[in-house]
Motif scaffolding. Structure first.
Motif, PDB file in Angstrom:
ATOM      1  N   GLY A  19      -0.579  10.753   5.169  1.00 39.33           N
ATOM      2  CA  GLY A  19      -0.605  11.644   4.019  1.00 39.33           C
ATOM      3  C   GLY A  19      -1.329  10.967   2.863  1.00 39.33           C
ATOM      4  N   PRO A  20      -1.784  11.746   1.872  1.00 37.19           N
ATOM      5  CA  PRO A  20      -2.576  11.188   0.769  1.00 37.19           C
ATOM      6  C   PRO A  20      -1.941  10.007   0.059  1.00 37.19           C
ATOM      7  CG  PRO A  20      -2.660  13.578   0.720  1.00 37.19           C
ATOM      8  CD  PRO A  20      -1.674  13.222   1.797  1.00 37.19           C
ATOM      9  N   VAL A  21      -0.624  10.046  -0.176  1.00 34.50           N
ATOM     10  CA  VAL A  21       0.006   8.952  -0.914  1.00 34.50           C
ATOM     11  C   VAL A  21      -0.049   7.651  -0.119  1.00 34.50           C
ATOM     12  CG1 VAL A  21       2.350   9.429  -0.054  1.00 34.50           C
ATOM     13  CG2 VAL A  21       2.029   8.308  -2.277  1.00 34.50           C
ATOM     14  N   VAL A  22       0.008   7.733   1.199  1.00 33.53           N
ATOM     15  CA  VAL A  22      -0.084   6.547   2.051  1.00 33.53           C
ATOM     16  C   VAL A  22      -1.525   6.058   2.123  1.00 33.53           C
ATOM     17  CG1 VAL A  22       0.229   5.681   4.413  1.00 33.53           C
ATOM     18  CG2 VAL A  22       1.924   7.225   3.401  1.00 33.53           C
ATOM     19  N   LEU A  23      -2.455   6.977   2.325  1.00 36.06           N
ATOM     20  CA  LEU A  23      -3.860   6.593   2.453  1.00 36.06           C
ATOM     21  C   LEU A  23      -4.346   5.870   1.205  1.00 36.06           C
ATOM     22  CD1 LEU A  23      -5.339   9.810   4.125  1.00 36.06           C
ATOM     23  CD2 LEU A  23      -4.479   7.742   5.229  1.00 36.06           C
ATOM     24  N   VAL A  32      12.882   5.633  14.432  1.00 35.74           N
ATOM     25  CA  VAL A  32      13.298   6.428  13.278  1.00 35.74           C
ATOM     26  C   VAL A  32      12.218   7.439  12.907  1.00 35.74           C
ATOM     27  CG1 VAL A  32      13.981   6.358  10.852  1.00 35.74           C
ATOM     28  CG2 VAL A  32      14.751   4.564  12.409  1.00 35.74           C
ATOM     29  N   VAL A  33      10.964   6.972  12.780  1.00 28.23           N
ATOM     30  CA  VAL A  33       9.902   7.910  12.385  1.00 28.23           C
ATOM     31  C   VAL A  33       9.618   8.917  13.499  1.00 28.23           C
ATOM     32  CG1 VAL A  33       8.784   6.472  10.661  1.00 28.23           C
ATOM     33  CG2 VAL A  33       8.140   6.202  13.063  1.00 28.23           C
ATOM     34  N   LYS A  34       9.752   8.490  14.743  1.00 26.92           N
ATOM     35  CA  LYS A  34       9.509   9.417  15.851  1.00 26.92           C
ATOM     36  C   LYS A  34      10.511  10.560  15.834  1.00 26.92           C
ATOM     37  CE  LYS A  34       8.354   9.473  20.758  1.00 26.92           C
ATOM     38  NZ  LYS A  34       8.195   8.654  21.986  1.00 26.92           N
ATOM     39  N   SER A  35      11.752  10.263  15.409  1.00 27.82           N
ATOM     40  CA  SER A  35      12.782  11.312  15.346  1.00 27.82           C
ATOM     41  C   SER A  35      12.482  12.341  14.252  1.00 27.82           C
ATOM     42  CB  SER A  35      14.154  10.676  15.093  1.00 27.82           C
ATOM     43  OG  SER A  35      14.241  10.155  13.780  1.00 27.82           O
ATOM     44  N   MET A  36      11.597  11.996  13.324  1.00 30.51           N
ATOM     45  CA  MET A  36      11.254  12.904  12.228  1.00 30.51           C
ATOM     46  C   MET A  36       9.795  13.362  12.303  1.00 30.51           C
ATOM     47  SD  MET A  36      13.069  10.965   8.999  1.00 30.51           S
ATOM     48  CE  MET A  36      11.988   9.544   9.154  1.00 30.51           C
ATOM     49  N   MET A  37       9.151  13.112  13.429  1.00 34.52           N
ATOM     50  CA  MET A  37       7.719  13.366  13.583  1.00 34.52           C
ATOM     51  C   MET A  37       7.346  14.781  13.140  1.00 34.52           C
ATOM     52  SD  MET A  37       5.428  12.829  17.034  1.00 34.52           S
ATOM     53  CE  MET A  37       6.413  14.008  17.973  1.00 34.52           C
ATOM     54  N   GLY A  38       6.351  14.855  12.266  1.00 32.91           N
ATOM     55  CA  GLY A  38       5.887  16.144  11.775  1.00 32.91           C
ATOM     56  C   GLY A  38       6.515  16.582  10.468  1.00 32.91           C
ATOM     57  N   ALA A  39       7.611  15.915  10.061  1.00 34.65           N
ATOM     58  CA  ALA A  39       8.234  16.249   8.781  1.00 34.65           C
ATOM     59  C   ALA A  39       7.291  15.859   7.646  1.00 34.65           C
ATOM     60  CB  ALA A  39       9.566  15.529   8.621  1.00 34.65           C
ATOM     61  N   SER A  40       7.154  16.734   6.672  1.00 33.47           N
ATOM     62  CA  SER A  40       6.221  16.487   5.571  1.00 33.47           C
ATOM     63  C   SER A  40       6.881  16.804   4.242  1.00 33.47           C
ATOM     64  CB  SER A  40       4.964  17.350   5.755  1.00 33.47           C
ATOM     65  OG  SER A  40       4.000  17.047   4.778  1.00 33.47           O
ATOM     66  N   LEU A  41       6.620  15.954   3.256  1.00 32.70           N
ATOM     67  CA  LEU A  41       7.136  16.139   1.904  1.00 32.70           C
ATOM     68  C   LEU A  41       5.957  16.330   0.958  1.00 32.70           C
ATOM     69  CD1 LEU A  41       9.654  13.184   2.050  1.00 32.70           C
ATOM     70  CD2 LEU A  41      10.335  15.572   1.792  1.00 32.70           C
ATOM     71  N   ARG A  42       6.005  17.374   0.175  1.00 30.12           N
ATOM     72  CA  ARG A  42       4.913  17.608  -0.776  1.00 30.12           C
ATOM     73  C   ARG A  42       4.901  16.563  -1.876  1.00 30.12           C
ATOM     74  NH1 ARG A  42       3.772  23.964  -2.099  1.00 30.12           N
ATOM     75  NH2 ARG A  42       3.182  24.585   0.026  1.00 30.12           N
ATOM     76  N   LEU A  43       6.072  16.024  -2.188  1.00 29.43           N
ATOM     77  CA  LEU A  43       6.158  15.035  -3.255  1.00 29.43           C
ATOM     78  C   LEU A  43       7.145  13.948  -2.864  1.00 29.43           C
ATOM     79  CD1 LEU A  43       4.960  14.654  -6.130  1.00 29.43           C
ATOM     80  CD2 LEU A  43       7.106  15.557  -7.009  1.00 29.43           C
ATOM     81  N   ALA A  44       6.621  12.747  -2.669  1.00 29.55           N
ATOM     82  CA  ALA A  44       7.457  11.581  -2.384  1.00 29.55           C
ATOM     83  C   ALA A  44       6.902  10.412  -3.183  1.00 29.55           C
ATOM     84  CB  ALA A  44       7.439  11.258  -0.891  1.00 29.55           C
ATOM     85  N   LYS A  45       7.762   9.487  -3.538  1.00 28.22           N
ATOM     86  CA  LYS A  45       7.324   8.301  -4.278  1.00 28.22           C
ATOM     87  C   LYS A  45       7.505   7.071  -3.401  1.00 28.22           C
ATOM     88  CE  LYS A  45       8.004   5.684  -8.541  1.00 28.22           C
ATOM     89  NZ  LYS A  45       8.789   5.575  -9.799  1.00 28.22           N
ATOM     90  N   LEU A  46       6.429   6.343  -3.193  1.00 24.19           N
ATOM     91  CA  LEU A  46       6.458   5.171  -2.330  1.00 24.19           C
ATOM     92  C   LEU A  46       6.235   3.910  -3.155  1.00 24.19           C
ATOM     93  CD1 LEU A  46       5.811   7.567  -0.347  1.00 24.19           C
ATOM     94  CD2 LEU A  46       4.595   5.898   1.047  1.00 24.19           C
ATOM     95  N   THR A  47       7.085   2.908  -2.927  1.00 27.11           N
ATOM     96  CA  THR A  47       6.904   1.593  -3.545  1.00 27.11           C
ATOM     97  C   THR A  47       6.851   0.566  -2.433  1.00 27.11           C
ATOM     98  OG1 THR A  47       8.158   2.282  -5.500  1.00 27.11           O
ATOM     99  CG2 THR A  47       7.822  -0.078  -5.183  1.00 27.11           C
ATOM    100  N   ALA A  90      -4.019   0.420  -4.692  1.00 31.55           N
ATOM    101  CA  ALA A  90      -5.346   0.812  -5.137  1.00 31.55           C
ATOM    102  C   ALA A  90      -5.223   1.847  -6.254  1.00 31.55           C
ATOM    103  CB  ALA A  90      -6.117   1.395  -3.953  1.00 31.55           C
ATOM    104  N   PRO A  91      -6.318   2.090  -7.011  1.00 28.72           N
ATOM    105  CA  PRO A  91      -6.249   3.070  -8.100  1.00 28.72           C
ATOM    106  C   PRO A  91      -5.675   4.405  -7.634  1.00 28.72           C
ATOM    107  CG  PRO A  91      -8.336   1.936  -8.152  1.00 28.72           C
ATOM    108  CD  PRO A  91      -7.644   1.496  -6.889  1.00 28.72           C
ATOM    109  N   GLY A  92      -4.817   4.978  -8.423  1.00 19.72           N
ATOM    110  CA  GLY A  92      -4.194   6.249  -8.054  1.00 19.72           C
ATOM    111  C   GLY A  92      -2.683   6.113  -8.033  1.00 19.72           C
ATOM    112  N   SER A  93      -2.005   7.228  -7.935  1.00 17.97           N
ATOM    113  CA  SER A  93      -0.556   7.256  -8.000  1.00 17.97           C
ATOM    114  C   SER A  93       0.075   6.929  -6.664  1.00 17.97           C
ATOM    115  CB  SER A  93      -0.114   8.651  -8.458  1.00 17.97           C
ATOM    116  OG  SER A  93       1.278   8.753  -8.425  1.00 17.97           O
ATOM    117  N   HIS A  94       1.299   6.432  -6.738  1.00 25.11           N
ATOM    118  CA  HIS A  94       2.101   6.210  -5.535  1.00 25.11           C
ATOM    119  C   HIS A  94       2.885   7.460  -5.182  1.00 25.11           C
ATOM    120  CE1 HIS A  94       1.854   1.979  -4.369  1.00 25.11           C
ATOM    121  NE2 HIS A  94       1.697   1.700  -5.640  1.00 25.11           N
ATOM    122  N   THR A  95       2.738   8.510  -5.945  1.00 20.00           N
ATOM    123  CA  THR A  95       3.481   9.732  -5.713  1.00 20.00           C
ATOM    124  C   THR A  95       2.558  10.801  -5.154  1.00 20.00           C
ATOM    125  OG1 THR A  95       4.959   9.224  -7.546  1.00 20.00           O
ATOM    126  CG2 THR A  95       4.951  11.484  -6.765  1.00 20.00           C
ATOM    127  N   GLY A  96       2.970  11.431  -4.066  1.00 26.33           N
ATOM    128  CA  GLY A  96       2.134  12.457  -3.464  1.00 26.33           C
ATOM    129  C   GLY A  96       2.689  12.929  -2.138  1.00 26.33           C
TER     130      GLY A  96
END
Length: 423
Positions: free
Chosen positions: A250-254, A190-205, A233-239
């Protein structure tokens, strides 16, 4: 280099031992070779970015903090610029300028630099530093500063050797693991089919437990067992989020990666991604239906192009169970509901992270309980000092980890220079 430069500045006779052929290798890589050296956040706000262990840094930050660092670099011709998010870089955008400044700082103080010099042992007599061994050569010393870095990017020299040296002297080392690291998902296709796609703002839980990737299934397969969201960790889940051939980065994952790595020790972890967090489910349904009504003969791909990156469109359509050939006026209410669910609750099971060697930061390290926060001195061995990533300190992205390294290095160097030789 900061520790050595300050020790010399404070009157010490300093020998800097570098096991590779040049100092500053890892510093050259930081910030995508631009060197995100610190952040504009105020001291108290900065401390929170290190989590519970951040309190340890208060005294070091009061002695040498952001403005002191920028003044030091300015003395050696490095001007800096601050970005909108508070990150501070050399104005040139070149990490090499920071390395050169620190090299000059050490040279001006008369620091002797030896490269290709691998320390194999710290010599101790009666619980006091006596020197170090480089191969078979003994270098006598009244004080030793361990500034070896962590265990990530070992090709730069930070191979984890400092932990071995510290353990050899009786220090406890908190479990070493990757932080600020991309995550690997089980649904590789699934992720390989979208490789390189980037979102400026996503929310991860992130959830402690497995998930079904079918939008018609409940989010958590084991929710009834009491699974809870993973505390990040400290910081938002959105990014910003980017899909790779192996998973997520991406920053939100890191920022959340260390919490996820630790949660994986307890059991399965999954993630729910809101691809469009700026609008709620109901508003997204209305927006889609409005588009279908206005442009009924347009294909579903065209309708989704305005909402998500094109590289994601076919994958989202497939997961939602729609035909990619369908036109807007052909989309049923149930199909629209599934599309919204996928975009607001896009699910993956986390397989793990990239290895420690690929992490931006090493989590864990020498126990802070065994280090004096006023001086960075070992509480076990007189004349031994610690600084930087070797200690059990790690922070969010944004220049915080480097600031901690500069600050603790400065204090350790100054205190080491004050250490009196054994009589």
């Amino acid at each position: 280099m900061t520790a050595a430069g300050r020790a010399a500045e404070a009157g010490g006779d300093v020998l800097l031992l570098e096991k590779t052929n040049r100092p500053g290798n890892k510093l050259r890589l930081t910030g995508n070779y631009r060197c995100n050296l610190t952040n504009s956040a105020e001291l108290d706000d900065s401390v929170t970015m290190y989590g519970p262990n951040g309190r340890f840094l208060y005294q070091a930050f009061h002695r040498f903090f952001r403005d002191d660092l920028l003044d030091l670099l300015w003395r050696y011709g490095v001007e800096t610029s601050t970005e909108d998010d508070g990150r501070i870089f050399p104005a040139s955008g070149n990490a090499e300028d920071v390395v050169r400044a620190l090299e000059q700082y050490t040279a001006d103080g008369g620091v002797e630099l030896r490269v290709n010099a691998r320390v194999t042992e710290i010599l101790v007599s009666r619980r006091r530093v006596a020197g170090v061994k480089v191969g078979e050569q003994v270098c006598p010393a009244a004080a030793v500063v361990l500034a070896t870095g962590g265990a990530s990017y070992p090709e730069t020299g930070s191979s984890g050797a400092g932990y071995i040296l510290a353990k050899g002297l009786g220090h406890q080392v908190a479990k070493i693991r990757p932080a600020l690291v991309p995550l690997v998902v089980q649904e590789a296709g699934v992720v390989k089919s979208m490789m390189g796609a980037s979102l400026r703002l996503a929310k991860l839980t992130f959830w402690q437990g497995e998930t079904s990737t079918d939008p018609r299934a409940p989010t958590m397969l084991k929710r009834e067992s009491g699974h809870q969201p993973v505390k990040a960790a400290p910081g938002s889940h959105t990014g910003e989020l980017t899909f790779t051939h192996f998973g997520l980065t991406g920053p939100v994952v890191l920022r959340a990666s260390l919490a996820v790595v630790d949660a994986l020790e307890k059991g399965p972890v999954s993630v729910s991604i809101d691809l469009i967090p700026s609008i709620d489910d109901q508003l997204l349904k209305q927006r889609l239906q409005s588009e279908f009504d206005r442009h009924g003969k347009r294909g579903i791909r065209h309708h989704l192009d305005s909402l998500v990156p094109k590289k994601m469109v076919d994958t989202l359509i497939k997961i939602a169970g729609l035909s990619p050939e369908k036109q807007g006026h052909q989309i049923t209410t149930e199909e629209r509901e599934r599309l919204v669910t996928v975009m607001k609750d896009f699910r993956f099971n986390i397989k793990g992270s990239l290895p420690l060697a690929s992490a931006m930061v090493t989590a864990g390290g020498v126990s802070l309980e065994e280090i004096d926060p006023r001086t960075m001195a070992s509480r076990l061995v007189k004349g031994l000092y610690f600084c930087g990533e070797l200690m059990d300190l790690q922070a969010d992205t944004g220049g915080y980890n480097l600031q901690a390294a500069f600050s603790t290095g400065y204090v350790a160097g100054e205190e080491a220079a004050r250490t009196k030789p054994k009589r």
